[in-house]
Enzyme design. Structure first.
Site, PDB file in Angstrom:
ATOM      1  N   ARG A  16       0.855  -1.204   0.000  1.00 13.03           N
ATOM      2  CA  ARG A  16       0.000   0.000   0.000  1.00 13.03           C
ATOM      3  C   ARG A  16       0.879   1.238   0.000  1.00 13.03           C
ATOM      4  NH1 ARG A  16      -2.457   0.138   5.036  1.00 13.03           N
ATOM      5  NH2 ARG A  16      -1.390  -1.694   5.863  1.00 13.03           N
ATOM      6  N   ASN A 149       8.404  14.412  17.261  1.00 11.87           N
ATOM      7  CA  ASN A 149       6.967  14.706  17.185  1.00 11.87           C
ATOM      8  C   ASN A 149       6.301  14.223  18.471  1.00 11.87           C
ATOM      9  OD1 ASN A 149       4.530  15.560  16.145  1.00 11.87           O
ATOM     10  ND2 ASN A 149       4.169  13.667  14.989  1.00 11.87           N
ATOM     11  N   TYR A 155       8.034   5.884  17.500  1.00 13.34           N
ATOM     12  CA  TYR A 155       8.190   6.062  16.051  1.00 13.34           C
ATOM     13  C   TYR A 155       9.374   6.979  15.734  1.00 13.34           C
ATOM     14  CZ  TYR A 155       6.531   7.140  11.258  1.00 13.34           C
ATOM     15  OH  TYR A 155       6.414   7.308   9.903  1.00 13.34           O
ATOM     16  N   LYS A 159      12.711   5.998  13.705  1.00 18.14           N
ATOM     17  CA  LYS A 159      13.050   6.700  12.457  1.00 18.14           C
ATOM     18  C   LYS A 159      14.398   7.415  12.571  1.00 18.14           C
ATOM     19  CE  LYS A 159       9.448   5.528   9.990  1.00 18.14           C
ATOM     20  NZ  LYS A 159       9.632   4.612   8.853  1.00 18.14           N
TER      21      LYS A 159
HETATM   22  P1  NAP Z   1       0.818   2.389   4.943  1.00 17.78           P
HETATM   23  O1  NAP Z   1      -0.033   2.929   3.871  1.00 17.78           O
HETATM   24  O2  NAP Z   1       0.231   2.138   6.289  1.00 17.78           O
HETATM   25  O3  NAP Z   1       1.474   1.015   4.396  1.00 17.78           O
HETATM   26  C1  NAP Z   1       2.386   0.327   5.201  1.00 17.78           C
HETATM   27  C2  NAP Z   1       2.920  -0.879   4.474  1.00 17.78           C
HETATM   28  O4  NAP Z   1       3.869  -1.505   5.374  1.00 17.78           O
HETATM   29  C3  NAP Z   1       1.855  -1.909   4.146  1.00 17.78           C
HETATM   30  O5  NAP Z   1       2.093  -2.502   2.897  1.00 17.78           O
HETATM   31  C4  NAP Z   1       2.021  -2.944   5.260  1.00 17.78           C
HETATM   32  O6  NAP Z   1       1.684  -4.273   4.902  1.00 17.78           O
HETATM   33  C5  NAP Z   1       3.519  -2.868   5.504  1.00 17.78           C
HETATM   34  N1  NAP Z   1       3.828  -3.371   6.835  1.00 17.78           N
HETATM   35  C6  NAP Z   1       3.483  -2.856   8.037  1.00 17.78           C
HETATM   36  N2  NAP Z   1       3.894  -3.670   9.026  1.00 17.78           N
HETATM   37  C7  NAP Z   1       4.519  -4.719   8.423  1.00 17.78           C
HETATM   38  C8  NAP Z   1       5.114  -5.904   8.895  1.00 17.78           C
HETATM   39  N3  NAP Z   1       5.194  -6.179  10.197  1.00 17.78           N
HETATM   40  N4  NAP Z   1       5.619  -6.768   7.985  1.00 17.78           N
HETATM   41  C9  NAP Z   1       5.548  -6.520   6.668  1.00 17.78           C
HETATM   42  N5  NAP Z   1       4.990  -5.408   6.158  1.00 17.78           N
HETATM   43  C10 NAP Z   1       4.468  -4.532   7.032  1.00 17.78           C
HETATM   44  O7  NAP Z   1       2.091   3.296   5.213  1.00 17.78           O
HETATM   45  P2  NAP Z   1       2.750   4.460   4.331  1.00 17.78           P
HETATM   46  O8  NAP Z   1       2.123   5.740   4.734  1.00 17.78           O
HETATM   47  O9  NAP Z   1       2.817   4.070   2.907  1.00 17.78           O
HETATM   48  O10 NAP Z   1       4.212   4.483   4.982  1.00 17.78           O
HETATM   49  C11 NAP Z   1       5.324   3.850   4.362  1.00 17.78           C
HETATM   50  C12 NAP Z   1       6.571   4.237   5.137  1.00 17.78           C
HETATM   51  O11 NAP Z   1       6.725   5.651   5.084  1.00 17.78           O
HETATM   52  C13 NAP Z   1       6.534   3.871   6.611  1.00 17.78           C
HETATM   53  O12 NAP Z   1       7.796   3.449   7.047  1.00 17.78           O
HETATM   54  C14 NAP Z   1       6.165   5.164   7.284  1.00 17.78           C
HETATM   55  O13 NAP Z   1       6.630   5.214   8.591  1.00 17.78           O
HETATM   56  C15 NAP Z   1       6.867   6.158   6.385  1.00 17.78           C
HETATM   57  N6  NAP Z   1       6.300   7.511   6.481  1.00 17.78           N
HETATM   58  C16 NAP Z   1       5.013   7.740   6.098  1.00 17.78           C
HETATM   59  C17 NAP Z   1       4.492   9.025   6.198  1.00 17.78           C
HETATM   60  C18 NAP Z   1       3.089   9.372   5.766  1.00 17.78           C
HETATM   61  O14 NAP Z   1       2.708  10.527   5.971  1.00 17.78           O
HETATM   62  N7  NAP Z   1       2.325   8.466   5.196  1.00 17.78           N
HETATM   63  C19 NAP Z   1       5.305  10.045   6.724  1.00 17.78           C
HETATM   64  C20 NAP Z   1       6.596   9.762   7.113  1.00 17.78           C
HETATM   65  C21 NAP Z   1       7.087   8.481   6.973  1.00 17.78           C
HETATM   66  P3  NAP Z   1       0.136  -4.691   4.666  1.00 17.78           P
HETATM   67  O15 NAP Z   1      -0.279  -4.004   3.400  1.00 17.78           O
HETATM   68  O16 NAP Z   1       0.201  -6.172   4.532  1.00 17.78           O
HETATM   69  O17 NAP Z   1      -0.610  -4.226   5.873  1.00 17.78           O
END
Ligand code: NAP
Length: 249
Positions: A16, A149, A155, A159
């Site tokens: 995702r 934050n 988290y 990070k």
């Molecule tokens: P997301 O939409 O919640 O998707 C997270 C993905 O990580 C999903 O595919 C999920 O698998 C996978 N995942 C979570 N736990 C896992 C585990 N134990 N084993 C294997 N896969 C796992 O998150 P996102 O917003 O795209 O975030 C992606 C990265 O960017 C993360 O590291 C997040 O901390 C970082 N980030 C995001 C934001 C933001 O604003 N969105 C900001 C800063 C940093 P499933 O699909 O199977 O659940």
């Protein structure tokens, strides 16, 4: 157009959001992508969409919080693929709460999923990469790891840990032409942030801290991550790139 010489990439959290966008963008550049997520359904859907669009992809369900599962998956993958040239550590979760209310389980889950997973994947996939004397590792950290934050001690610590890991491994692997960089997203519209983005009061408060006054898209992160994985980015290592609308200036 960026240059990729018949490369293979493993992207965690590719089911995702940001990870999916990175897998799709790399695949559009001709990279064979191994899409890892926790559930077989989500990485399966990403890989199927990439293949339907003419790309090369494989889905792999692995719980990245489980070091033994990563070891088992890596061993099998390294038999199937002669080299995995690119590793994107992107899987992540949040378990937010102020420190005094944060349980040890929430602390441990976030550290294991977001940080310790990078240690395991990099150790296993990075070794053949350094032997091949070419590689790209991109760690998806966060603005929370750069400036902190409130409500995200677990988290932010994970990070920030990824940033230390990035800089150290950049030094350890530099002699083998393996670059290691980090991308620090701000607020990006994905499932992780739906709760805030869809709440007008919360989103107005967040956007006060974003000079560009909007949330980012997964493509904003995928475009930079893809560049960092390309041949053209070979002289960049140990860096942290903020993609956050100016939050962490
Ligand atoms: P997301 O939409 O919640 O998707 C997270 C993905 O990580 C999903 O595919 C999920 O698998 C996978 N995942 C979570 N736990 C896992 C585990 N134990 N084993 C294997 N896969 C796992 O998150 P996102 O917003 O795209 O975030 C992606 C990265 O960017 C993360 O590291 C997040 O901390 C970082 N980030 C995001 C934001 C933001 O604003 N969105 C900001 C800063 C940093 P499933 O699909 O199977 O659940």
């Amino acid at each position: 157009m960026l240059t990729f010489k018949n490369r293979t990439a493993l992207i965690t959290g590719a089911g995702r959001g940001i990870g999916k966008a990175i897998a799709e963008t790399l695949a559009k550049h001709g990279v064979t992508v191994i899409c890892v997520s926790k559930s077989a359904e989500s990485c399966g859907a990403t890989a199927a969409a990439i293949v339907a669009a003419g790309g090369k992809a494989k889905a792999l369900a692995v719980d990245v919080a489980d070091g033994a599962a990563i070891a088992q998956a890596s061993e099998a993958l390294l038999k199937e693929f002669p080299t995995i040239d690119i590793l994107v550590n992107n899987a992540g979760i949040t378990r937010d709460g102020l420190l005094f209310r944060m349980s040890e389980a929430d602390w441990n889950d976030v550290i294991a999923t977001n940080l310790t997973s990078c240690f395991h994947w990099t150790k296993l996939i990075g070794r053949p990469m350094t032997r091949a004397r070419w590689g790209r590792i991109v760690n998806i950290t966060s603005v929370s790891g750069v400036i902190g934050n409130a409500g995200q001690a677990n988290y932010s610590a994970a990070k920030a840990g990824m940033i230390g890991l990035t800089k150290t491994l950049a030094r350890e692997f530099a002699g083998r032409s393996v670059t290691v960089n980090a991308v620090a997203p701000g607020f990006i519209k994905t499932d992780m942030t739906t709760e805030f983005v869809n709440n007008p009061e919360a989103s107005a408060k967040i956007l006060e801290a974003v000079p560009l006054k909007r949330f980012g898209e997964s493509a904003d992160i995928a475009n930079l991550a893809t560049y960092l994985c390309s041949e053209e980015a070979g002289y960049i290592t140990g860096q942290v790139f903020n993609v956050d609308g100016g939050m962490a200036m």
